[in-house]
Write a protein that holds these residues in place. Structure first.
Motif, PDB file in Angstrom:
ATOM      1  N   ASN A  74       0.813  -1.216   0.000  1.00  0.00           N
ATOM      2  CA  ASN A  74       0.000   0.000   0.000  1.00  0.00           C
ATOM      3  C   ASN A  74       0.846   1.265   0.000  1.00  0.00           C
ATOM      4  O   ASN A  74       0.390   2.317  -0.465  1.00  0.00           O
ATOM      5  N   GLU A  75       2.071   1.164   0.511  1.00  0.00           N
ATOM      6  CA  GLU A  75       2.932   2.350   0.571  1.00  0.00           C
ATOM      7  C   GLU A  75       4.361   1.923   0.876  1.00  0.00           C
ATOM      8  O   GLU A  75       4.598   0.918   1.554  1.00  0.00           O
ATOM      9  N   PHE A  76       5.329   2.703   0.369  1.00  0.00           N
ATOM     10  CA  PHE A  76       6.744   2.498   0.655  1.00  0.00           C
ATOM     11  C   PHE A  76       7.253   3.644   1.530  1.00  0.00           C
ATOM     12  O   PHE A  76       6.784   4.785   1.439  1.00  0.00           O
ATOM     13  N   LEU A  77       8.256   3.335   2.344  1.00  0.00           N
ATOM     14  CA  LEU A  77       8.965   4.351   3.122  1.00  0.00           C
ATOM     15  C   LEU A  77      10.435   3.958   3.170  1.00  0.00           C
ATOM     16  O   LEU A  77      10.775   2.880   3.667  1.00  0.00           O
ATOM     17  N   GLU A  78      11.319   4.812   2.660  1.00  0.00           N
ATOM     18  CA  GLU A  78      12.749   4.513   2.631  1.00  0.00           C
ATOM     19  C   GLU A  78      13.460   5.262   3.746  1.00  0.00           C
ATOM     20  O   GLU A  78      13.290   6.473   3.915  1.00  0.00           O
ATOM     21  N   ARG A  79      14.280   4.514   4.506  1.00  0.00           N
ATOM     22  CA  ARG A  79      15.117   5.092   5.558  1.00  0.00           C
ATOM     23  C   ARG A  79      16.465   4.385   5.533  1.00  0.00           C
ATOM     24  O   ARG A  79      16.565   3.196   5.836  1.00  0.00           O
ATOM     25  N   GLY A  80      17.511   5.138   5.154  1.00  0.00           N
ATOM     26  CA  GLY A  80      18.829   4.537   5.052  1.00  0.00           C
ATOM     27  C   GLY A  80      18.843   3.425   4.027  1.00  0.00           C
ATOM     28  O   GLY A  80      18.378   3.593   2.890  1.00  0.00           O
ATOM     29  N   ASP A  81      19.353   2.263   4.422  1.00  0.00           N
ATOM     30  CA  ASP A  81      19.399   1.114   3.517  1.00  0.00           C
ATOM     31  C   ASP A  81      18.097   0.332   3.502  1.00  0.00           C
ATOM     32  O   ASP A  81      17.961  -0.615   2.723  1.00  0.00           O
ATOM     33  N   LEU A  82      17.163   0.702   4.367  1.00  0.00           N
ATOM     34  CA  LEU A  82      15.952  -0.098   4.535  1.00  0.00           C
ATOM     35  C   LEU A  82      14.761   0.538   3.836  1.00  0.00           C
ATOM     36  O   LEU A  82      14.569   1.752   3.860  1.00  0.00           O
ATOM     37  N   LEU A  83      13.954  -0.327   3.228  1.00  0.00           N
ATOM     38  CA  LEU A  83      12.718   0.088   2.591  1.00  0.00           C
ATOM     39  C   LEU A  83      11.573  -0.575   3.337  1.00  0.00           C
ATOM     40  O   LEU A  83      11.414  -1.797   3.320  1.00  0.00           O
ATOM     41  N   TYR A  84      10.750   0.240   4.018  1.00  0.00           N
ATOM     42  CA  TYR A  84       9.601  -0.254   4.764  1.00  0.00           C
ATOM     43  C   TYR A  84       8.401  -0.329   3.820  1.00  0.00           C
ATOM     44  O   TYR A  84       8.141   0.598   3.048  1.00  0.00           O
ATOM     45  N   MET A  85       7.642  -1.418   3.920  1.00  0.00           N
ATOM     46  CA  MET A  85       6.477  -1.619   3.062  1.00  0.00           C
ATOM     47  C   MET A  85       5.239  -1.804   3.924  1.00  0.00           C
ATOM     48  O   MET A  85       5.169  -2.730   4.741  1.00  0.00           O
ATOM     49  N   ALA A  86       4.258  -0.909   3.738  1.00  0.00           N
ATOM     50  CA  ALA A  86       2.965  -1.069   4.393  1.00  0.00           C
ATOM     51  C   ALA A  86       2.130  -2.010   3.541  1.00  0.00           C
ATOM     52  O   ALA A  86       1.827  -1.720   2.387  1.00  0.00           O
ATOM     53  N   THR A  87       1.762  -3.156   4.098  1.00  0.00           N
ATOM     54  CA  THR A  87       1.042  -4.181   3.351  1.00  0.00           C
ATOM     55  C   THR A  87      -0.252  -4.539   4.069  1.00  0.00           C
ATOM     56  O   THR A  87      -0.512  -4.076   5.182  1.00  0.00           O
ATOM     57  N   ASP A  88      -1.020  -5.409   3.460  1.00  0.00           N
ATOM     58  CA  ASP A  88      -2.276  -5.849   4.065  1.00  0.00           C
ATOM     59  C   ASP A  88      -2.070  -6.932   5.120  1.00  0.00           C
ATOM     60  O   ASP A  88      -3.048  -7.435   5.682  1.00  0.00           O
ATOM     61  N   PHE A  89      -0.818  -7.305   5.388  1.00  0.00           N
ATOM     62  CA  PHE A  89      -0.572  -8.275   6.456  1.00  0.00           C
ATOM     63  C   PHE A  89       0.304  -7.701   7.561  1.00  0.00           C
ATOM     64  O   PHE A  89       0.417  -8.285   8.633  1.00  0.00           O
ATOM     65  N   GLY A  90       0.942  -6.575   7.325  1.00  0.00           N
ATOM     66  CA  GLY A  90       1.826  -5.985   8.319  1.00  0.00           C
ATOM     67  C   GLY A  90       2.833  -5.070   7.660  1.00  0.00           C
ATOM     68  O   GLY A  90       2.552  -4.448   6.628  1.00  0.00           O
ATOM     69  N   ILE A  91       4.025  -4.982   8.252  1.00  0.00           N
ATOM     70  CA  ILE A  91       5.091  -4.139   7.717  1.00  0.00           C
ATOM     71  C   ILE A  91       6.262  -5.040   7.346  1.00  0.00           C
ATOM     72  O   ILE A  91       6.828  -5.720   8.206  1.00  0.00           O
ATOM     73  N   ALA A  92       6.616  -5.061   6.074  1.00  0.00           N
ATOM     74  CA  ALA A  92       7.759  -5.837   5.595  1.00  0.00           C
ATOM     75  C   ALA A  92       8.914  -4.887   5.336  1.00  0.00           C
ATOM     76  O   ALA A  92       8.714  -3.744   4.909  1.00  0.00           O
ATOM     77  N   ILE A  93      10.144  -5.349   5.590  1.00  0.00           N
ATOM     78  CA  ILE A  93      11.325  -4.497   5.453  1.00  0.00           C
ATOM     79  C   ILE A  93      12.301  -5.160   4.486  1.00  0.00           C
ATOM     80  O   ILE A  93      12.641  -6.341   4.627  1.00  0.00           O
ATOM     81  N   TYR A  94      12.730  -4.377   3.499  1.00  0.00           N
ATOM     82  CA  TYR A  94      13.648  -4.876   2.467  1.00  0.00           C
ATOM     83  C   TYR A  94      14.938  -4.081   2.519  1.00  0.00           C
ATOM     84  O   TYR A  94      14.922  -2.839   2.576  1.00  0.00           O
ATOM     85  N   ASN A  95      16.066  -4.788   2.504  1.00  0.00           N
ATOM     86  CA  ASN A  95      17.376  -4.147   2.551  1.00  0.00           C
ATOM     87  C   ASN A  95      17.823  -3.830   1.131  1.00  0.00           C
ATOM     88  O   ASN A  95      18.093  -4.731   0.332  1.00  0.00           O
TER      89      ASN A  95
END
Length: 760
Positions: free
Chosen positions: A125-146
């Protein structure tokens, strides 16, 4: 050893997607914009399942499609990382694709393949980038991608007792990460807490339902589904700021001193005091549904659902334009018909019982200069248009069919006479209504007569003479199965002007106008021996054999003229041997949706679930099978095929888009070996198709060896190309390496050598 383990871990989470741009073309629609992203002077616009990149300085476009390696699935969100120079694309099925500056596409499958997450809850539903990490707002929770390691980090399940919870929006401010939800209120946690995996470290600070949470002007602002804007108060909860948006927010974007909200009907820009400084509602008096918005310099770029991307100049609102990459009006293509260097496209579909969808979508025309999209009003308001029939004596003269309200003449791009119950022999299935006049297909004979078939009426066959006189033929009185309870399907005219058409219940019907006689093939023995009486498609090949497709497979009538003889022949199945040398029937139990014959009498066959096949003239050899997994096809249901013999393009229509394979022209024999090449080259990991060696003379001998000179494959061409499944004589796939191609003409006068790289 630790470095090797890390490499193996990364490779287990992603793989390279295949680039097909050397041998395929894509024709996707960019009307429906899902999301927008900015990178310097570039604007990335994500449509249904492809992306166009707009250069704001040059006013030019580039596109990223399945031909470049995109999956063809529906896109949920995109994000551009300026720090890493990466475009990240999230799809509704959970697949993530990462596109670096090189243009190579990386598949990240961890979410898609996660069995514990519902298939309908894997979109981002939405992305948020902080440093090397990309936070993903999803329909199951928050997933984090390096983004540095190109691998997934943690996943936060922050619902009650650690349950999955749909997160609509996320942001970080004041040392907290905020998560806006519909059913779990606003939740937050300390961003520095090393145990965010534990749901107990997340606090619900508000019970409202939220659409957005955004950091702006050193604070957090969130929008409820009731459209109120709030900010955290001293107690940690949220208080309203006295602003209610005119509609629910679909997107929020911050640009320096301004925050932009996109809603379905409005786009609004506020300053740091939340004073409205700009508003977009209608454009030149016409309203649009808005999906996203980005403020860049003095221009507001807005995504719409039907008109592509809109640019509006803030300082001069009358300076506006719609920006859209060239393409058809819609991705859900139902049929395609070709002329030399031209293509006609329709969008109105029907189900297997020929019940129409009542789509109001118009038609499209591809010419050398680009796409011309005709709106529904420009085709007289016809609904559910399944087909256009082109007059072979005048390619600018078309008949546009409808499964709802008859047909129209369409000459030089202008709608002419509409034919229905009042000015033709056409009938309504619910008389005296002018609607429900269902005309699925048509064809011209050599005398200029237009023949059309009609569904769910006794008079299922109609003829319009060149002078405009209509005649109907009562097929239902001859074959009761072809009546108001049945639908006709496809029609063709033989070389000697006999008529053949299919039905959903009555088998295959032939009509000889010269003798006014009917004939028929059915599923009975000595009556045709069809698979069943459902005929989905028919085609006559260069040997006058009739190829018959049904919803359960394929049959061939050895001579089309036997359909009109007193001694009816049974059709035959094509028997092939599978990988275990067990005889089986070709395409048994497969829905065959279209059959086309190319210049070499090869058969292109579209199926309902297995992609598209290219068979040898007899059908005994499979030359290609294209699917989503080994080609740019965006869907394995291929509705229609059309061949342009001038360009060599073979067009494939699917519900998720239109693509074309550069095949027929290249497969014709060449006069010499000057332009021999292999594709794809290199063969990348994951490719499961055939390698084609093209540009050959007829009966050229091709020998393929490994770098040490060991022969692994040999074949003599029957045209201008051959295919190799990358297996050796033992039947095993060859290993990674460089392979040598030694090619000689039939008389051995001319030879050439080429190289092919394979990476497993």
């Amino acid at each position: 050893m630790k470095r090797l383990f890390l490499i193996l871990l990364v490779l287990s989470q992603w793989s390279w997607a295949q680039d097909f741009s050397n041998q395929w073309e894509a024709f996707f629609s960019y009307s429906n914009i899902i999301d927008l992203e900015q990178n310097g002077d570039l604007i990335y616009a994500a449509s249904d399942n492809s992306i166009f990149v707009y250069d704001t300085l040059l006013g030019s476009f580039e596109t990223i499609t399945t031909v470049n390696g995109l999956s063809g699935e529906s896109i949920s969100q995109i994000h551009y990382s300026e720090a890493k120079n990466l475009l990240i694309i999230a799809f509704n099925n959970g697949l993530i694709q990462v596109v670096p500056e090189t243009g190579d596409v990386i598949n990240v499958v961890a979410i898609r393949d996660k069995q514990t997450i519902s298939p309908v809850e894997k979109g981002v539903n939405e992305f948020l980038e902080r440093g090397d990490l990309l936070y993903m707002a999803t329909d199951f929770g928050i997933a984090i991608y390096n983004l540095e390691l190109l691998e997934f980090d943690d996943t936060y399940f922050i619902g009650d007792n650690g349950a999955q919870l749909a997160i609509n929006s996320i942001d970080v401010s004041g040392g907290f990460i905020y998560a806006a939800t519909s059913n779990g209120g606003m939740r937050r946690a300390s961003i520095s807490n090393p145990f965010l995996l534990d749901f107990m470290n997340w606090t619900q600070i508000n019970n409202d339902s939220w659409d957005e949470v955004t950091t702006f002007n050193n604070s957090v602002y969130a929008v409820t589904q009731g459209r109120f804007v709030g900010t955290p108060n001293g107690s940690g909860s949220f208080s309203g700021i006295g602003l209610q948006l005119p509609a629910r927010s679909t997107d929020a974007h911050v640009n320096q001193d301004f925050i932009t909200y996109a809603t379905t009907d409005f786009v609004l820009v506020y300053d740091t005091n939340f004073n409205e400084i700009f508003r977009v509602d209608d454009i030149n008096g016409e309203s649009y549904n808005y999906t996203s918005a980005i403020l860049f310099n003095d221009n507001l770029f807005i995504g719409t659902e039907t008109a592509g991307m809109l640019r509006v100049k803030i300082s001069n609102p009358i300076d506006n334009e719609f920006i859209i990459a060239d393409g058809p009006a819609f991705n859900s293509v139902f049929s395609v018909q070709t002329l030399p260097n031209e293509l006609w496209v329709t969008y109105g579909s029907h189900d297997v019982f020929y019940t129409p969808d009542n789509a109001i979508r118009g038609i499209s025309h591809l010419v050398e200069e680009g796409w011309i999209n005709y709106s529904n009003t420009e085709v007289s308001g016809l609904r559910s248009i399944p087909k256009v029939t082109i007059n072979p004596d005048n390619p600018n003269d078309l008949v546009v069919h409808s499964m709802n309200n008859g047909l129209i003449d369409f000459i030089d791009g202008v709608a002419g006479t509409q034919y229905g119950i009042n000015n033709s022999t056409l009938e309504s299935i619910l008389p005296p209504s002018e609607f429900f006049v269902r005309i699925p297909d048509g064809a011209y004979d050599s005398q200029g007569n237009l023949w059309v078939i009609q569904s769910q009426v006794d008079n299922a066959l109609h003829r319009r003479s060149p002078s405009g006189q209509w005649t109907s033929f009562d097929v239902g009185s001859v074959y009761e199965e072809v009546s108001s309870s049945s639908s006709t399907t496809k029609i063709l005219v033989t070389r000697d002007d006999k008529i053949i058409f299919g039905s959903t219940d009555g088998g295959l019907i032939g009509y000889d106008p010269a003798l006014d006689q009917y004939s028929r093939l059915t599923e009975g023995l000595q009556e045709g021996d069809l698979i069943n009486n459902y005929i989905s498609t028919i085609r006559i090949d260069q040997r006058d054999q009739l190829w018959i497709g049904s919803n359960l497979g394929l049959r061939v009538l050895t001579s089309v003229n036997s359909l009109f003889s007193d001694d009816i022949q049974d059709t035959r199945a094509i028997i092939i041997e599978d990988v275990d040398d067990i005889p089986r029937e070709l395409l048994r139990d497969e829905a065959v949706l279209d059959i086309e014959v190319d210049g070499n009498n090869n058969k292109w066959v579209a199926t309902g679930s297995s992609g598209v096949f290219l068979f040898s003239p007899s059908g005994s050899e499979t030359i290609f099978q294209f699917t989503k997994n080994n080609s740019p096809l965006p869907d394995n249901e291929v509705r229609d095929i059309a061949i342009d013999e001038t360009t060599g393009l073979i067009y494939f229509a699917t519900k998720n888009g239109l693509v074309a394979f550069k095949g027929d022209r290249a497969s014709k024999p060449q006069e010499n070996l000057e332009n021999v090449y292999a594709f794809p080259n290199p063969v990348r990991p994951g490719f499961d198709g055939n390698v084609t060696i093209d540009g050959l003379t007829n009966r050229a001998r091709v020998k393929i060896t490994d770098i040490e000179g060991n022969l692994v494959f040999e074949k003599v061409s029957q045209g201008g190309s051959i295919q190799w499944d990358t297996r050796s004589f033992s039947g095993n796939k060859v290993a990674s390496g460089v392979y040598m191609l030694f090619i000689s003409t039939d008389d051995n006068i001319e030879t050439t050598v080429s190289k092919l790289m394979i990476v497993r």
